[in-house]
Design an enzyme around this catalytic site. Structure first.
Site: not given
Length: 538
Positions: A66, A99-100
Site C-alpha cells: 500500500d 496512493t501509489t
C-alpha cells in the site's frame, strides 16, 4: 577600478552553519529526490506488483504494498520528497485507494519537464501548462465516465463488487477476490447510507485458521474483556435481551492513601464501610430493575458486582473499549448512561441474539440481528500476524472505494485505460496551441502513460509493444482499452472485463499529483537552520 568596495562591511544575514542552496541546481536536486521515492514505490503498482518488507527501529517487520503505508514507514527526511508523502496520505484519507498511482504520477510529471528546467524554461510557465492540462484531464473524465443506475439494486450491487475487486487486484488477497469483495460490499451496505462512516466497520484480527475462515458479523463483536471470578457462572447466550451501556464504575474502591477519617467508635467505622457497600448495592439493584440482561461498561465491573449479576442470570462486561461500546450503541440502540438512577426503557438497546463465541484462540462477545444495525464487524483470520495486518489494510482500501462508489455512481475503466485516453486527448489539444505551453502540455500527456507502462513492467510484459497497441486502439476511438496482465494479447476492453474504478479516484489523483508537482517546481531555494537539524537528531 571601483573604489570603496573593500571598505563595505560583510552583511551576515543567516546564522553561521545555515545551509542554503538555491537556483536551478536546487530545483533539479528536489526533482531527483522525488524520483527516488517514486522508484521505491513503482514496483508495487498493479495486479502483479511486488510487496515491500519494511523493518522499523524496534525491529518490527511489516509486509505491504500500500503506497501510503510504505511512505509512512520509510520515514523520509528530504523536505521536497515529503510533499509526495503528504499527497499519498491525502489520497489515502480522502479516497482510500490510488496512493501509489498518485505518487508515481507526480514524480513522472517532474521527470518529463526536467529537461525543460535544465534548458532554462521558467517554472511558472510549466506550472501554468500543468494546471491547464489537469483541468483538461478532469473535464475529459467527467465527459466519458459511465454512470450506473442506482435504482436497479442488482446492477448497483454488481458495480460495487466490481469496484471492490479492482481495488483488491493489486493486493495480497487478490486470489480471494470474490470472497472478500462480497464481504466488503455487504459491510459498506450495513452502514447508514446518508453518513457512511467507515469507522463503524470494526475490524478484529484473530491469528490462526485459514484466510477463508474470516467472517462478517452484521452486528458487533468484541474480544472478551478482563473478568473476575463469577463471570463463568453467568449465562453466555440470550435471545432478545435488553442491553444497557454504562460509563459507571461498579467496584468497591480501596480507601485513598491520603484520605483521613477520624472515628471514636468501632460502630462509626462500620457505618462508613456499610455506606460504601450500600452505594454499590443500590447501583446494582437499579440496574436489575431496568430488566437489562446484558450490562456493558466502559469502566471496571468488580468481583462483587460480577458475582451479584451471575446470581441473577445477568451477563456483564467491564472495561469495554470506547470504540466498541460506541458501535454497540449504534447497533442495539439506547445510549451510554453515566448514572444508574432514572434509567428508562428508551435508554436500553436490544438485539436478536447475544452470545459469547470462541473464534480461534480468543473468546468474543457477539451481538447479532440488531434492529438498528448501522454497523458491522469484520473478523479476519490468517496465519502470520503481518499477513492479517496487510489483509486489514487491503480491506480498508476496498471499503473506502466502495464507499465512494455508493456516494458517486460514476465509474471509469482501470488498468491504465483512462490514463491512455486522457493522454491521447491532451496530446491532441497540445498540437492545437502555439508557444512553449505546447511542449509542457504534451509532457503532461506523456507522464500519464507511466501508469499503464508500470503495470506492464511489473507484470513482465513488453511495455513499449503494449503501449503502441493501446495507442492504436485509442486512436480509433476504443477508449476503454487498457492493459491485460493475464491474456496473450496484453490488451483488452477493461470496461467489458469489469476492471472498474470510481472516477473520483482518478480526479483526486490527477489534482493531487499536479498540485504536488507545481509546488515542487515553484521552490527554488532551501534554507536549513543548523539548530533544526540538531533537534531532529536528538
Amino acid at each position: 577600478m571601483q573604489r570603496g568596495l573593500p571598505m563595505q562591511p560583510t552583511v551576515v544575514l543567516l546564522k553561521e552553519g545555515t545551509d542554503t542552496s538555491q537556483g536551478t541546481p536546487q530545483l533539479l536536486s528536489n526533482i531527483s529526490a522525488c524520483l527516488a521515492v517514486a522508484g521505491t514505490l513503482s514496483s508495487t503498482l498493479g495486479p502483479r506488483g511486488m510487496d515491500k518488507l519494511i523493518i522499523n527501529d524496534r525491529g518490527e517487520a511489516q509486509i505491504t504494498n500500500d503506497g501510503a503505508t510504505i511512505l509512512k514507514l520509510l520515514d523520509i527526511v528530504h523536505p521536497a520528497a515529503k510533499t509526495l508523502v503528504d499527497i499519498a496520505r491525502a489520497q489515502d484519507a480522502e479516497i482510500g485507494d490510488g496512493t501509489t498511482s498518485v505518487t508515481l504520477l507526480a514524480a513522472q510529471l517532474l521527470k518529463e519537464v526536467r529537461g525543460l528546467v535544465e534548458e532554462g524554461v521558467s517554472p511558472h510557465i510549466i506550472v501554468k501548462g500543468f494546471r491547464r492540462a489537469a483541468q483538461l484531464a478532469i473535464d475529459r473524465i467527467k465527459e466519458i465516465q459511465v454512470t450506473v443506475d442506482k435504482s436497479d439494486p442488482e446492477r448497483f450491487h454488481s458495480l460495487l463488487l466490481k469496484c471492490a475487486s479492482t481495488s483488491m487486484s493489486s493486493k495480497l488477497i487478490h486470489s480471494e477476490k470474490p470472497f472478500f469483495s462480497k464481504m466488503v460490499v455487504d459491510a459498506v451496505l450495513c452502514l447508514d447510507p446518508d453518513d457512511l462512516d467507515e469507522s463503524l466497520i470494526g475490524v478484529k484480527k484473530v491469528p490462526g485458521g485459514g484466510i477463508k475462515d474470516s467472517l462478517l458479523i452484521s452486528g458487533v463483536a468484541f474480544k472478551k474483556t478482563f473478568t473476575y471470578a463469577g463471570a463463568e457462572q453467568q449465562p453466555k447466550s440470550f435471545r432478545d435481551p435488553l442491553i444497557i451501556c454504562l460509563n459507571v464504575e461498579l467496584e468497591l474502591k480501596a480507601e485513598k492513601d491520603n484520605a483521613e477519617v477520624r472515628v471514636d467508635q468501632v460502630s462509626d467505622y462500620q457505618a462508613i464501610v456499610d455506606a460504601e457497600w450500600e452505594i454499590i448495592y443500590r447501583k446494582l439493584e437499579a440496574i436489575e430493575k431496568t430488566g437489562a440482561k446484558v450490562v456493558l461498561s466502559k469502566l471496571p465491573i468488580g468481583d462483587l458486582a460480577t458475582q451479584w449479576f451471575a446470581d441473577r442470570d445477568i451477563f456483564c462486561a467491564g472495561r469495554v473499549p470506547a470504540a466498541d461500546l460506541r458501535r454497540v450503541v449504534e447497533a442495539v440502540g439506547g445510549s451510554i448512561q453515566s448514572t444508574c438512577s432514572d434509567i428508562g426503557r428508551e435508554h436500553l438497546g436490544t438485539c436478536g441474539r447475544f452470545e459469547e463465541r470462541q473464534i480461534g484462540g480468543e473468546r468474543y462477545n457477539v451481538f447479532e440481528d440488531c434492529p438498528k444495525a448501522k454497523t458491522c464487524t469484520l473478523v479476519l483470520r490468517g496465519g502470520a500476524e503481518q499477513f492479517i495486518e496487510e489483509v486489514a489494510r487491503s480491506l480498508h482500501d476496498a471499503i473506502m472505494v466502495v464507499k465512494r462508489a455508493v456516494k458517486n455512481g460514476e465509474v471509469v475503466a482501470g488498468g491504465g485505460a483512462i490514463e491512455l485516453d486522457l493522454s491521447a486527448h491532451i496530446r491532441k489539444y497540445a498540437l492545437s496551441i502555439p508557444g512553449k505551453l505546447q511542449l509542457i502540455i504534451a509532457s503532461f500527456a506523456k507522464a500519464l502513460e507511466i501508469i499503464p507502462r508500470q503495470i506492464c513492467d511489473n507484470a513482465g510484459l513488453d511495455s513499449t509493444d503494449i503501449l503502441n497497441k493501446l495507442r492504436m486502439k485509442h486512436a480509433t476511438g476504443e477508449k476503454w482499452y487498457g492493459v491485460d496482465v493475464d491474456g496473450a494479447e496484453g490488451v483488452r476492453d477493461n470496461m467489458e472485463a469489469f476492471v472498474w474504478e470510481p472516477s473520483l479516484i482518478k480526479v483526486n489523483a490527477i489534482n493531487s499529483a499536479t498540485e504536488a508537482a507545481c509546488l515542487i517546481l515553484s521552490v527554488d531555494e532551501t534554507v536549513r537552520n543548523p539548530q533544526s537539524e540538531q533537534v531532529s537528531l536528538g
